[in-house]
Design an enzyme around this catalytic site. Structure first.
Site, PDB file in Angstrom:
ATOM      1  N   ASN A 185       0.867  -1.178   0.000  1.00  0.00           N
ATOM      2  CA  ASN A 185       0.000   0.000   0.000  1.00  0.00           C
ATOM      3  C   ASN A 185       0.902   1.227   0.000  1.00  0.00           C
ATOM      4  OD1 ASN A 185      -1.829   2.032   0.444  1.00  0.00           O
ATOM      5  ND2 ASN A 185      -2.271   1.471   2.566  1.00  0.00           N
ATOM      6  N   TRP A 186       0.966   1.879  -1.146  1.00  0.00           N
ATOM      7  CA  TRP A 186       1.890   3.020  -1.293  1.00  0.00           C
ATOM      8  C   TRP A 186       1.356   4.297  -0.656  1.00  0.00           C
ATOM      9  CZ3 TRP A 186       3.646   2.302  -7.135  1.00  0.00           C
ATOM     10  CH2 TRP A 186       4.601   1.274  -7.183  1.00  0.00           C
ATOM     11  N   LYS A 187       0.146   4.271  -0.162  1.00  0.00           N
ATOM     12  CA  LYS A 187      -0.468   5.446   0.487  1.00  0.00           C
ATOM     13  C   LYS A 187      -0.228   6.717  -0.356  1.00  0.00           C
ATOM     14  CE  LYS A 187       0.257   3.214   4.897  1.00  0.00           C
ATOM     15  NZ  LYS A 187      -0.045   3.269   6.289  1.00  0.00           N
ATOM     16  N   HIS A 191      -9.676   0.946   4.773  1.00  0.00           N
ATOM     17  CA  HIS A 191      -8.381   1.091   5.447  1.00  0.00           C
ATOM     18  C   HIS A 191      -8.574   1.987   6.680  1.00  0.00           C
ATOM     19  CE1 HIS A 191      -4.246   2.219   6.284  1.00  0.00           C
ATOM     20  NE2 HIS A 191      -3.898   1.136   5.607  1.00  0.00           N
ATOM     21  N   GLU A 238      -6.923   4.303   7.922  1.00  0.00           N
ATOM     22  CA  GLU A 238      -6.705   5.747   7.723  1.00  0.00           C
ATOM     23  C   GLU A 238      -7.947   6.395   7.110  1.00  0.00           C
ATOM     24  OE1 GLU A 238      -3.000   5.289   5.639  1.00  0.00           O
ATOM     25  OE2 GLU A 238      -2.117   4.562   7.502  1.00  0.00           O
ATOM     26  N   GLU A 253      -5.880  -5.776  10.131  1.00  0.00           N
ATOM     27  CA  GLU A 253      -4.846  -4.795  10.435  1.00  0.00           C
ATOM     28  C   GLU A 253      -5.164  -4.084  11.754  1.00  0.00           C
ATOM     29  OE1 GLU A 253      -2.722  -3.317   6.724  1.00  0.00           O
ATOM     30  OE2 GLU A 253      -4.608  -2.228   6.748  1.00  0.00           O
ATOM     31  N   GLY A 311       1.957   1.493  10.839  1.00  0.00           N
ATOM     32  CA  GLY A 311       2.921   2.591  10.788  1.00  0.00           C
ATOM     33  C   GLY A 311       3.575   2.920  12.112  1.00  0.00           C
ATOM     34  N   SER A 331       2.915  -2.873  10.257  1.00  0.00           N
ATOM     35  CA  SER A 331       4.368  -2.841  10.484  1.00  0.00           C
ATOM     36  C   SER A 331       5.084  -4.122  10.074  1.00  0.00           C
ATOM     37  CB  SER A 331       4.664  -2.484  11.949  1.00  0.00           C
ATOM     38  OG  SER A 331       4.214  -1.169  12.232  1.00  0.00           O
ATOM     39  N   GLY A 374       2.636  -1.434   4.260  1.00  0.00           N
ATOM     40  CA  GLY A 374       2.666  -0.013   3.940  1.00  0.00           C
ATOM     41  C   GLY A 374       4.099   0.456   3.749  1.00  0.00           C
ATOM     42  N   GLY A 375       4.713   0.954   4.819  1.00  0.00           N
ATOM     43  CA  GLY A 375       6.042   1.569   4.763  1.00  0.00           C
ATOM     44  C   GLY A 375       7.069   0.743   3.990  1.00  0.00           C
TER      45      GLY A 375
END
Ligand code: PEP
Length: 248
Positions: A9-11, A94, A96, A166, A172, A209, A230-231
């Site tokens: 997930n490149w956000k 998601h 966020e 998640e 994150g 994470s 993600g990251g």
């Protein structure tokens, strides 16, 4: 060997230069037949990435979709538009989006309906907040999210659904749930899906994470069908190193 899903997930964390480098190196990856990759790309780069990544074992998808089908919704992107440019999946729910943009289970339900209508796989994210975790209400939260997000949708249509468990407190933050907690929650998610949908096999991924250091342990949990990252998905070497852990 069981197939595992390695989804990034490149956000809102990429630009053209990063994507260019990622795509070039990703194309040179060694053959990993038991892995299905996926990348959730920001809208503005989606068309480009769809055209530049070989889709044979990498699904390219979006991070969000409009809850309405079509019409005067300035700034929104419809499921029909995603299908038109060749997106194969879309993240929905998601954390966020739930917490920063106040997305409700009802609007997520509409998004899932619209995506399925255009043959796009919804990747539904569910998970508890830190407060809910500390109050030991995780399973009640997961059950409510699944029931309300999938309400009224024909089980046959939902055969293509994917789910990511998640925990919000792990996204994150560098914190991950323990392997026991992950196994327990993914198992519970599968049982709940079974009671809603009957005998349909829905892949359930873990996200929160995940990195190249902890992926081996997480991906070796039998009930976990893959990871949503993600990251660590922004660095192609780390992303591929995570996939390599499936083979170890
Ligand atoms: C995510 O964005 O879904 C996610 C799991 O992020 P991270 O891996 O950075 O925690």
């Amino acid at each position: 060997m069981k197939k595992k899903y390695i989804f990034g997930n490149w956000k809102m964390s990429v630009d053209s230069a990063l994507i260019h480098g990622f795509v070039a190196k990703f194309a040179q990856r060694r053959d990993l037949p038991n892995i299905e990759f996926g990348l959730a790309v920001p809208f503005v780069y989606l068309d480009n990435v769809v055209c530049s990544i070989d889709s044979s074992n990498c699904l390219i998808g979006a991070q969000n979709v409009c809850e309405y089908q079509k019409g005067a919704y300035t700034g929104e992107i419809s499921a029909e538009m995603l299908a038109d440019i060749g997106a194969k999946f879309c993240l929905v729910g998601h954390s966020e989006r739930r917490h920063i943009f106040n997305e409700s289970n009802l609007s997520i339900n509409h998004k899932i309906i619209n995506l399925l209508d255009k043959d796009i796989i919804p990747l539904l994210c569910i998970g508890e907040t830190l407060q809910e975790y500390e109050q030991c209400t995780t399973k009640a939260v997961l059950a409510k999210q699944l029931e309300e997000c999938l309400q009224g949708i024909d089980a046959d249509k939902l055969k293509r659904l994917m789910v990511a468990y998640e925990p919000v407190w792990a996204i994150g933050t560098g914190k991950t749930a323990t392997t026991k907690e992950i196994a327990d929650c993914v198992d519970f998610t599968k049982d709940t899906l079974h009671s809603i949908l009957g005998d349909v096999q829905i892949p359930v991924l873990y996200g929160g994470s995940v990195n190249d250091k902890n992926a081996g342990e997480i991906l070796s949990i039998d009930v976990v069908d893959g990871a949503l990252i993600g990251g660590a998905s922004l660095d192609v070497d780390k992303f591929l190193a995570i996939a390599d852990k499936v083979l170890d």
